[in-house]
Design a protein around this motif. Structure first.
Motif, PDB file in Angstrom:
ATOM      1  N   ASP A  48      -2.259  -3.204   4.137  1.00  0.00           N
ATOM      2  CA  ASP A  48      -2.699  -2.119   5.020  1.00  0.00           C
ATOM      3  C   ASP A  48      -2.751  -0.820   4.214  1.00  0.00           C
ATOM      4  OD1 ASP A  48      -3.238  -0.285   6.955  1.00  0.00           O
ATOM      5  OD2 ASP A  48      -1.541  -0.790   8.248  1.00  0.00           O
ATOM      6  N   PRO A  49      -3.931  -0.223   4.044  1.00  0.00           N
ATOM      7  CA  PRO A  49      -4.016   1.012   3.262  1.00  0.00           C
ATOM      8  C   PRO A  49      -3.095   2.121   3.770  1.00  0.00           C
ATOM      9  CG  PRO A  49      -6.204   0.134   3.699  1.00  0.00           C
ATOM     10  CD  PRO A  49      -5.241  -0.676   4.523  1.00  0.00           C
ATOM     11  N   ALA A  50      -2.783   2.147   5.065  1.00  0.00           N
ATOM     12  CA  ALA A  50      -1.945   3.217   5.628  1.00  0.00           C
ATOM     13  C   ALA A  50      -0.494   3.126   5.173  1.00  0.00           C
ATOM     14  CB  ALA A  50      -2.012   3.174   7.155  1.00  0.00           C
ATOM     15  N   SER A  51      -0.068   1.953   4.705  1.00  0.00           N
ATOM     16  CA  SER A  51       1.336   1.802   4.283  1.00  0.00           C
ATOM     17  C   SER A  51       1.570   2.248   2.843  1.00  0.00           C
ATOM     18  CB  SER A  51       1.761   0.334   4.430  1.00  0.00           C
ATOM     19  OG  SER A  51       1.056  -0.484   3.504  1.00  0.00           O
ATOM     20  N   ILE A  52       0.516   2.566   2.130  1.00  0.00           N
ATOM     21  CA  ILE A  52       0.656   2.870   0.709  1.00  0.00           C
ATOM     22  C   ILE A  52       1.068   4.319   0.422  1.00  0.00           C
ATOM     23  CG2 ILE A  52      -0.614   3.000  -1.482  1.00  0.00           C
ATOM     24  CD1 ILE A  52      -2.143   0.528  -0.621  1.00  0.00           C
TER      25      ILE A  52
END
Length: 415
Positions: free
Chosen positions: A283-287
């Motif tokens: 998930d890109p938002a967790s990076i």
């Protein structure tokens, strides 16, 4: 729309997109792996257009991709080569573990995650990606280079170390007692040793059994045997990648050459699917929240991997250019790091460990193919800049360069 039709559309679009990305990368002469990963990010969890029905098939294809990558890698070398390299390169394996596991453990302790998380993150930073490196070596045409056996020896030592490490970390995460953990470890070591002995001692018999003049039968037998051994190895707490690699080692002669030609297209297809799958499950938002510690860890361990490869290649008598190529090739992390982090996430010991490991691997799986290609030319360029300018050597007597060095015949002799 019928689910099978949706599956065909989705999977067909994935394969078509991979082909176009591969052509784009080939035009600019760099590895397509980073593009495959970014494509997975775009169409995975939290991406632009999440996939649906084809995701399960992509997951299976990704696992087959790793197995085929390691099988093809094993086909390049004989059992004698493997044993010889392991005997000569085991000190490099120890240096590799020390230099690359300690930064991960230190980062976990600095973040206050505790000793179990430290052991987990040590494994994440220690193990290079055999799948990515196998693909990079093929893309760059380096399978026949002198430094490649050194690289493969380190990768094999790491993969075999997983037969020891994974049971230990599983027992720690589960809170198992000493007796249960020791039994799991003994089984894993016994299976890994048995497979290795069979590959080394009975490789000729296996090759005879597999051999066939019919390409169709050869393909089916080799592929079936590889998947069977990989599955049994994984079921017994040994890496499927190790099992596939040892099958490749066991096959030799005309069988290995024939299998290599038949399996190369399948390897390329499923390897590309593996890299897309890796991106799909991120998930890109967790990076962003863990990007800074992940970036710091990536910088440090990229340097330690380069140092490991350089030292190991130097010890094997490889030239300076080959040493830098060996170090740069080892930088990429991938499938094993994600497996280790996944075990920790499932156990719930530290919620931030999963995103940090994902960000870390994404950075190095993108940077890894670049360091493999450019570490040696960059090191050569920096070496030329730092090299001191040598004074001009004296020319023949009487030349303009030597006039001030040779005394004139009319000059008085020195006393």
């Amino acid at each position: 729309m019928h689910s099978s039709a949706v599956f065909l559309i989705e999977f067909g679009a994935i394969i078509l997109g991979l082909g176009l990305l591969g052509r784009f990368a080939g035009r600019f002469q760099f590895s397509p792996i980073p593009l495959y990963l970014l494509a997975g990010l775009a169409f995975g969890e939290g991406g632009l257009l999440p996939l649906g029905t084809s995701e399960e098939f992509v997951a299976i294809g990704a696992e087959i991709g790793v197995i085929l990558l390691l099988l093809m890698l094993g086909l390049e070398y004989t059992a004698t080569d493997l044993v010889s390299n392991l005997k000569t390169q085991y000190p490099a394996g120890l240096v590799d573990a020390a230099l690359n596991a300690l930064p991960g453990a230190a980062m976990a302790l600095l973040l206050g995650w505790g000793p179990v998380a430290a052991v987990v993150l040590a494994g994440v930073t220690w193990i290079s990606s055999s799948g990515v490196i196998a693909k990079v070596l093929g893309d760059l045409g380096r399978l026949g280079n002198r430094e490649t056996p050194v690289i493969l020896s380190i990768l094999v030592l790491e993969d075999l170390s997983m037969a020891v490490y994974l049971p230990i970390i599983t027992a720690l995460l589960a809170g198992a007692g000493l007796a249960a953990g020791s039994a799991t470890l003994a089984i894993a070591l016994g299976v890994a040793g048995l497979v290795l002995v069979v590959a080394v001692r009975y490789g000729r018999h296996i090759s005879r059994f597999v051999s066939s003049d019919d390409p169709e039968k050869l393909l089916l037998v080799v592929l079936g045997l590889t998947l069977l051994v990989a599955g049994v190895a994984q079921q017994l707490q040994v890496s499927a990648a190790v099992g596939a690699f040892l099958v490749g080692i066991a096959l030799s002669g005309e069988v290995a050459e024939g299998a290599h030609g038949l399996l190369s297209p399948l390897r390329d297809l499923f390897a590309a699917v593996f890299f897309v799958f890796f991106g799909l499950h991120t998930d890109p938002a967790s990076i962003p929240p863990v990007l800074l510690p992940a970036l710091a860890l990536a910088v440090v361990t990229a340097g330690t991997k380069i140092a490991t490869g350089y030292w190991a290649a130097e010890r094997a008598g490889i030239s300076v250019k080959g040493r830098w190529r060996a170090g740069g090739t080892l930088v990429a992390r991938g499938e094993f790091s994600i497996v280790i982090a996944g075990l920790a996430v499932t156990s719930g010991i530290e919620p931030r460990l999963g995103p940090l490991a994902t960000a870390y691997v994404l950075i190095l799986v993108i940077v890894g193919p670049l360091t493999a290609r450019y570490t040696e030319p960059v090191a050569a360029l920096l070496g030329r800049r730092r090299r001191p300018v040598r004074p001009s050597e004296p020319g023949p007597p009487g030349t303009a360069q030597d006039r001030n060095l040779v005394p004139s015949p009319d000059a008085p002799a020195e006393k």
